[in-house]
Design a protein around this motif. Structure first.
Motif, PDB file in Angstrom:
ATOM      1  N   ARG A 141     -37.872   2.662  -2.941  1.00  0.00           N
ATOM      2  CA  ARG A 141     -37.107   2.433  -4.171  1.00  0.00           C
ATOM      3  C   ARG A 141     -35.919   1.386  -3.941  1.00  0.00           C
ATOM      4  O   ARG A 141     -35.591   0.658  -4.687  1.00  0.00           O
ATOM      5  N   LYS A 142     -35.056   1.955  -2.912  1.00  0.00           N
ATOM      6  CA  LYS A 142     -33.887   1.095  -2.231  1.00  0.00           C
ATOM      7  C   LYS A 142     -34.454  -0.394  -1.945  1.00  0.00           C
ATOM      8  O   LYS A 142     -33.600  -1.396  -2.509  1.00  0.00           O
ATOM      9  N   ALA A 143     -35.421  -0.488  -1.380  1.00  0.00           N
ATOM     10  CA  ALA A 143     -35.923  -1.894  -0.988  1.00  0.00           C
ATOM     11  C   ALA A 143     -36.178  -2.389  -2.459  1.00  0.00           C
ATOM     12  O   ALA A 143     -35.728  -3.804  -2.492  1.00  0.00           O
ATOM     13  N   VAL A 144     -36.762  -1.902  -3.386  1.00  0.00           N
ATOM     14  CA  VAL A 144     -37.279  -2.745  -4.698  1.00  0.00           C
ATOM     15  C   VAL A 144     -35.950  -3.041  -5.311  1.00  0.00           C
ATOM     16  O   VAL A 144     -35.864  -4.039  -5.969  1.00  0.00           O
ATOM     17  N   ASP A 145     -34.842  -1.990  -5.328  1.00  0.00           N
ATOM     18  CA  ASP A 145     -33.739  -2.108  -6.071  1.00  0.00           C
ATOM     19  C   ASP A 145     -33.086  -3.369  -5.567  1.00  0.00           C
ATOM     20  O   ASP A 145     -32.404  -4.398  -6.254  1.00  0.00           O
ATOM     21  N   MET A 146     -33.109  -3.246  -4.261  1.00  0.00           N
ATOM     22  CA  MET A 146     -32.189  -4.602  -3.559  1.00  0.00           C
ATOM     23  C   MET A 146     -32.924  -5.865  -3.797  1.00  0.00           C
ATOM     24  O   MET A 146     -32.036  -7.040  -3.985  1.00  0.00           O
TER      25      MET A 146
END
Length: 167
Positions: free
Chosen positions: A158-163
């Motif tokens: 999720r963090k990778a997608v948000d970044m």
């Protein structure tokens, strides 16, 4: 997908509005502008796979001009001719394909950065659709550890997608 494909796709996506406006100023309706723009993108992306392009955006404008020219030739199909619904395709557009490939690449990179056990738990839960007790038995860990690894892996993805979206 090569780096060349990604960079050409990103440049095209950033200039999509410009190219469509360029084409729209030369055709009679929005549907024709959409069709010609999409065909130009598809041809540029296909060409970029075979040969590196110095300037994919300029090439897209040139392809669009050629398509517009072809459309005006005698014997060219009538742009106002109704579309045969049977000939319509449910296949994704070149932009959708590019988006899916970019998401898959992002997901793969996020998985590669994870510790081995966390990645295995995540893949077994998501792809193999195993329950936490099944994963725990297979990897010789506790059910709580399997749950912990999965939740942390999901958070990392999720963090990778948000970044990526923030870019």
């Amino acid at each position: 997908m090569s780096v060349q494909d990604l960079s050409a796709g990103r440049l095209l996506a950033k200039n999509a509005v410009r190219l469509r406006a360029f084409v729209r100023s030369r055709v009679h309706n929005d549907a024709d502008a959409d069709d010609i723009s999409q065909e130009a993108y598809a041809r540029v992306l296909a060409r970029s796979r075979a040969t590196p392009l110095k300037d994919p955006v300029a090439y897209a404008f040139r392809v669009a001009l050629n398509l517009l020219s072809d459309q005006r030739r005698p014997g060219a199909p009538d742009v106002n001719e109704p579309i045969d619904d049977a000939a319509a395709s449910d296949a994704p557009s070149p932009f959708e394909v590019l988006d899916m490939k970019q998401r898959a690449d992002l997901f793969t990179r996020a998985l590669q950065r994870m510790p081995r056990l966390r990645r295995e738990v995540f893949v077994l839960r998501q792809s193999a659709d195993l329950s936490y007790p099944e994963i725990a038995a297979r990897l010789n860990i506790s059910v709580e550890a399997a749950q912990k690894h999965f939740s942390r892996a999901a958070l990392e993805v999720r963090k990778a997608v948000d970044m990526e979206r923030a870019r």
